[in-house]
Every structure is written in C-alpha cells, then in structure tokens.
Design a protein around this motif. Sequence first.
Motif, PDB file in Angstrom:
ATOM      1  N   ARG A  67       0.852  -1.183   0.000  1.00  0.00           N
ATOM      2  CA  ARG A  67       0.000   0.000   0.000  1.00  0.00           C
ATOM      3  C   ARG A  67       0.893   1.241   0.000  1.00  0.00           C
ATOM      4  O   ARG A  67       1.819   1.337   0.818  1.00  0.00           O
ATOM      5  CB  ARG A  67      -0.903   0.026   1.239  1.00  0.00           C
ATOM      6  N   THR A  68       0.624   2.175  -0.878  1.00  0.00           N
ATOM      7  CA  THR A  68       1.412   3.400  -0.894  1.00  0.00           C
ATOM      8  C   THR A  68       1.150   4.206   0.371  1.00  0.00           C
ATOM      9  O   THR A  68       0.018   4.306   0.842  1.00  0.00           O
ATOM     10  CB  THR A  68       1.055   4.267  -2.125  1.00  0.00           C
ATOM     11  N   GLY A  69       2.204   4.751   0.931  1.00  0.00           N
ATOM     12  CA  GLY A  69       2.088   5.569   2.129  1.00  0.00           C
ATOM     13  C   GLY A  69       1.873   4.795   3.410  1.00  0.00           C
ATOM     14  O   GLY A  69       1.726   5.391   4.472  1.00  0.00           O
ATOM     15  N   MET A  70       1.846   3.459   3.338  1.00  0.00           N
ATOM     16  CA  MET A  70       1.521   2.643   4.511  1.00  0.00           C
ATOM     17  C   MET A  70       2.596   1.604   4.809  1.00  0.00           C
ATOM     18  O   MET A  70       2.311   0.549   5.364  1.00  0.00           O
ATOM     19  CB  MET A  70       0.163   1.962   4.310  1.00  0.00           C
ATOM     20  N   ALA A  71       3.832   1.905   4.468  1.00  0.00           N
ATOM     21  CA  ALA A  71       4.897   0.911   4.630  1.00  0.00           C
ATOM     22  C   ALA A  71       5.072   0.475   6.076  1.00  0.00           C
ATOM     23  O   ALA A  71       5.230  -0.722   6.360  1.00  0.00           O
ATOM     24  CB  ALA A  71       6.213   1.463   4.080  1.00  0.00           C
ATOM     25  N   ALA A  72       5.065   1.428   7.007  1.00  0.00           N
ATOM     26  CA  ALA A  72       5.250   1.071   8.411  1.00  0.00           C
ATOM     27  C   ALA A  72       4.104   0.198   8.903  1.00  0.00           C
ATOM     28  O   ALA A  72       4.324  -0.821   9.576  1.00  0.00           O
ATOM     29  CB  ALA A  72       5.369   2.332   9.263  1.00  0.00           C
ATOM     30  N   TYR A  73       2.889   0.591   8.586  1.00  0.00           N
ATOM     31  CA  TYR A  73       1.713  -0.159   9.021  1.00  0.00           C
ATOM     32  C   TYR A  73       1.722  -1.558   8.412  1.00  0.00           C
ATOM     33  O   TYR A  73       1.551  -2.563   9.120  1.00  0.00           O
ATOM     34  CB  TYR A  73       0.456   0.598   8.612  1.00  0.00           C
ATOM     35  N   ALA A  74       1.941  -1.638   7.101  1.00  0.00           N
ATOM     36  CA  ALA A  74       1.911  -2.927   6.415  1.00  0.00           C
ATOM     37  C   ALA A  74       3.005  -3.850   6.940  1.00  0.00           C
ATOM     38  O   ALA A  74       2.771  -5.039   7.189  1.00  0.00           O
ATOM     39  CB  ALA A  74       2.059  -2.727   4.911  1.00  0.00           C
ATOM     40  N   ALA A  75       4.209  -3.309   7.131  1.00  0.00           N
ATOM     41  CA  ALA A  75       5.313  -4.127   7.622  1.00  0.00           C
ATOM     42  C   ALA A  75       5.058  -4.605   9.047  1.00  0.00           C
ATOM     43  O   ALA A  75       5.359  -5.758   9.397  1.00  0.00           O
ATOM     44  CB  ALA A  75       6.614  -3.328   7.553  1.00  0.00           C
ATOM     45  N   SER A  76       4.504  -3.735   9.882  1.00  0.00           N
ATOM     46  CA  SER A  76       4.223  -4.128  11.264  1.00  0.00           C
ATOM     47  C   SER A  76       3.147  -5.206  11.327  1.00  0.00           C
ATOM     48  O   SER A  76       3.227  -6.131  12.144  1.00  0.00           O
ATOM     49  CB  SER A  76       3.801  -2.906  12.091  1.00  0.00           C
ATOM     50  N   LYS A  77       2.150  -5.098  10.463  1.00  0.00           N
ATOM     51  CA  LYS A  77       1.090  -6.110  10.444  1.00  0.00           C
ATOM     52  C   LYS A  77       1.591  -7.429   9.855  1.00  0.00           C
ATOM     53  O   LYS A  77       1.182  -8.512  10.301  1.00  0.00           O
ATOM     54  CB  LYS A  77      -0.108  -5.587   9.649  1.00  0.00           C
ATOM     55  N   ALA A  78       2.477  -7.354   8.865  1.00  0.00           N
ATOM     56  CA  ALA A  78       3.064  -8.578   8.319  1.00  0.00           C
ATOM     57  C   ALA A  78       3.879  -9.295   9.389  1.00  0.00           C
ATOM     58  O   ALA A  78       3.834 -10.524   9.511  1.00  0.00           O
ATOM     59  CB  ALA A  78       3.940  -8.241   7.109  1.00  0.00           C
ATOM     60  N   ALA A  79       4.627  -8.520  10.180  1.00  0.00           N
ATOM     61  CA  ALA A  79       5.417  -9.118  11.256  1.00  0.00           C
ATOM     62  C   ALA A  79       4.515  -9.753  12.310  1.00  0.00           C
ATOM     63  O   ALA A  79       4.784 -10.863  12.790  1.00  0.00           O
ATOM     64  CB  ALA A  79       6.309  -8.056  11.890  1.00  0.00           C
ATOM     65  N   ALA A  80       3.435  -9.061  12.671  1.00  0.00           N
ATOM     66  CA  ALA A  80       2.512  -9.603  13.668  1.00  0.00           C
ATOM     67  C   ALA A  80       1.823 -10.867  13.154  1.00  0.00           C
ATOM     68  O   ALA A  80       1.562 -11.800  13.919  1.00  0.00           O
ATOM     69  CB  ALA A  80       1.477  -8.551  14.044  1.00  0.00           C
ATOM     70  N   THR A  81       1.543 -10.895  11.860  1.00  0.00           N
ATOM     71  CA  THR A  81       0.910 -12.068  11.258  1.00  0.00           C
ATOM     72  C   THR A  81       1.830 -13.280  11.338  1.00  0.00           C
ATOM     73  O   THR A  81       1.422 -14.366  11.784  1.00  0.00           O
ATOM     74  CB  THR A  81       0.533 -11.769   9.794  1.00  0.00           C
ATOM     75  N   MET A  82       3.074 -13.122  10.912  1.00  0.00           N
ATOM     76  CA  MET A  82       3.997 -14.266  10.950  1.00  0.00           C
ATOM     77  C   MET A  82       4.326 -14.662  12.388  1.00  0.00           C
ATOM     78  O   MET A  82       4.475 -15.849  12.697  1.00  0.00           O
ATOM     79  CB  MET A  82       5.272 -13.941  10.179  1.00  0.00           C
ATOM     80  N   PHE A  83       4.423 -13.677  13.276  1.00  0.00           N
ATOM     81  CA  PHE A  83       4.632 -13.994  14.690  1.00  0.00           C
ATOM     82  C   PHE A  83       3.516 -14.894  15.207  1.00  0.00           C
ATOM     83  O   PHE A  83       3.765 -15.896  15.893  1.00  0.00           O
ATOM     84  CB  PHE A  83       4.694 -12.716  15.524  1.00  0.00           C
ATOM     85  N   THR A  84       2.270 -14.547  14.894  1.00  0.00           N
ATOM     86  CA  THR A  84       1.123 -15.308  15.394  1.00  0.00           C
ATOM     87  C   THR A  84       1.104 -16.713  14.821  1.00  0.00           C
ATOM     88  O   THR A  84       0.746 -17.680  15.510  1.00  0.00           O
ATOM     89  CB  THR A  84      -0.187 -14.569  15.073  1.00  0.00           C
ATOM     90  N   ARG A  85       1.511 -16.862  13.561  1.00  0.00           N
ATOM     91  CA  ARG A  85       1.565 -18.195  12.969  1.00  0.00           C
ATOM     92  C   ARG A  85       2.658 -19.041  13.623  1.00  0.00           C
ATOM     93  O   ARG A  85       2.458 -20.237  13.897  1.00  0.00           O
ATOM     94  CB  ARG A  85       1.794 -18.091  11.458  1.00  0.00           C
ATOM     95  N   CYS A  86       3.809 -18.429  13.886  1.00  0.00           N
ATOM     96  CA  CYS A  86       4.879 -19.151  14.594  1.00  0.00           C
ATOM     97  C   CYS A  86       4.434 -19.542  15.998  1.00  0.00           C
ATOM     98  O   CYS A  86       4.734 -20.645  16.479  1.00  0.00           O
ATOM     99  CB  CYS A  86       6.135 -18.290  14.661  1.00  0.00           C
ATOM    100  N   LEU A  87       3.729 -18.636  16.654  1.00  0.00           N
ATOM    101  CA  LEU A  87       3.209 -18.928  17.983  1.00  0.00           C
ATOM    102  C   LEU A  87       2.267 -20.125  17.939  1.00  0.00           C
ATOM    103  O   LEU A  87       2.318 -21.016  18.806  1.00  0.00           O
ATOM    104  CB  LEU A  87       2.481 -17.703  18.528  1.00  0.00           C
ATOM    105  N   GLY A  88       1.413 -20.157  16.931  1.00  0.00           N
ATOM    106  CA  GLY A  88       0.498 -21.287  16.784  1.00  0.00           C
ATOM    107  C   GLY A  88       1.227 -22.600  16.583  1.00  0.00           C
ATOM    108  O   GLY A  88       0.804 -23.648  17.087  1.00  0.00           O
ATOM    109  N   LEU A  89       2.338 -22.564  15.841  1.00  0.00           N
ATOM    110  CA  LEU A  89       3.133 -23.769  15.631  1.00  0.00           C
ATOM    111  C   LEU A  89       3.738 -24.248  16.942  1.00  0.00           C
ATOM    112  O   LEU A  89       3.744 -25.440  17.247  1.00  0.00           O
ATOM    113  CB  LEU A  89       4.231 -23.479  14.602  1.00  0.00           C
ATOM    114  N   GLU A  90       4.241 -23.311  17.735  1.00  0.00           N
ATOM    115  CA  GLU A  90       4.886 -23.663  18.994  1.00  0.00           C
ATOM    116  C   GLU A  90       3.903 -24.149  20.054  1.00  0.00           C
ATOM    117  O   GLU A  90       4.228 -25.039  20.849  1.00  0.00           O
ATOM    118  CB  GLU A  90       5.660 -22.459  19.532  1.00  0.00           C
TER     119      GLU A  90
END
Length: 277
Positions: free
Chosen positions: A165-188
């Motif tokens: 998304r243009t103008g939303m790099a920080a938001y998009a990156a932070s949400k992508a990180a939270a998404t992968m974190f949650t998936r890793c948490l689910g695996l653990e």
Amino acid sequence: MPNVAGRRGFSVQQSELAGTVALVTGAGQGIGAAVTRALVDAGAVVAAADRNPGPLAVLADELSGRPDAHGPVHPYTLDVTDAAAVESTVDLIERQLGPVGILVNVAGILRVAPVVELGDQDWADTFAVNTTGVFHTSRAVGRRMAERGGGAIVTVGSNAAGVPRTGMAAYAASKAAATMFTRCLGLELGRSGVRCNIVSPGSTDTDMQRALWQDDAAAAERRVIDGDLAGYRTGIPLGRIARPADIAEAVAFLVSDRARHITMHDLYVDGGATLRA
C-alpha cells in the motif's frame, strides 16, 4: 441451546463462550469495541483493555445496561507497549476474573507517509504497538494457556500485510510481522492445545479509516469501494466497505469450538479487495 438472532442480524450462539474469560486489547473503539460486543453476546466474560480509559468506561456502561448482554465486561487500562504492565495486568485479570481462555490482539496505530518522508519515531511507534504489543500480550497469555492445555489467540492483522500500500509501509510491515509472529506462535503452542489465528480486515469503517479520508465521507467511501488506479489499489468486489461487526464475527468464530481444528490460519475479511493476492 438453539441459535437466536443477534441484534446486528447475525446468528449468535448465546451460550457458546459462556463463562470463558476473554482479553481484548484496543477495546475502546472500532474493531476492538465490536469484538468485545460479539464476545459478550456469546457469553464470554470480557476484560476490555485499552490505554485510554474514557472509551472503556463508556463501553462497559453500554454493555452492562443492555438487557440482551449475555456476559459481563470489565475495563482495564493497559499500554501494550509496556511489557511489565502487560504481565501485571494479565495477572490481575486472572486473579479477578479467572483464567484467560481467549486473547484478541486488536490494539493498533496507523502512521501514514511515503517511506522517504517517514520519521524514525513514527516507524518505532507503529512497531511498538502493532508488533511488539502483540508479542507482549501473546507471550504473557500464551504461556499461561499452554500450562493449562488450551486456549485461543486471534491477532487482528490487515490485508495490507499481504499487498503493498502506498504511504503505509510502516503499518503494512508491522502487520506482516505480527501475522507471521502469530503463525509461529500457533506452531509452537499447538501441542499444548492453544490455537493461534489471524483475522485480516480490509478497509473498515472505523475512526482509523476515516482519518485517511480528506473530504466528504460518502465520496471517500465510494473511492475505496471503486479502487484507486493512481494508488495501485483495487476496489472491493462485494461493493461495500466493512463494518467493525463484520470483523468481530470472524473473530468470534475463530475463538469458538466451531473452529477447534483451525490454527495458524490468516482469514482475510476484505470483501475480496486483495483478490487474495
């Protein structure tokens, strides 16, 4: 108990979450408030947390005065960026209400700017809330859930985590990180019976969304639905912008036993806006 019509037109199983303690962050407004209402409708005891106590008090009064509310709501002032405060608040909630069986990470902020103009503090603040805050709450609650052998965690992400998304790099990156974190948490935590999922909304009619609209709300909403070629953004195939209750119902499903065999899943609730890219 048979299904009954919810006040928003959805089918709500009143006893589905009866007595379950749920912690919802960012509960003071928007999607967080809608999630709190949905879980209360399903019978949960909700610890509604937000760093701004004012909206929490209003929400608690509203739900306490509703004759059709099937579970109580208890407000807690909490800044998810403060690890010590998260640990102490979770401990307090469990002493006052009982073991937390549901965690919904909703707290989030949006700082909009092109990358070359984005300030260091805006970047840091966005990750502190949207990513590190999810880590703090999920660590504190997930550890306790694992020890008890069960629980459900849902992180409210964003479809921006999967589509630029243009103008939303920080938001998009932070949400992508939270998404992968949650998936890793689910695996653990899977072997401990703890399910961890993500709900990724698209454009939703909240204060955060309306802050992006520079002119008439109806015209701005129309542009979101139609798409924006200059911003490399598709429209919404379903032809409507989401309401917070649409996101809340997806969360309520994922924390329920109806989703007992679903974990590490990222459920897009965006009316098809990303074409599931």
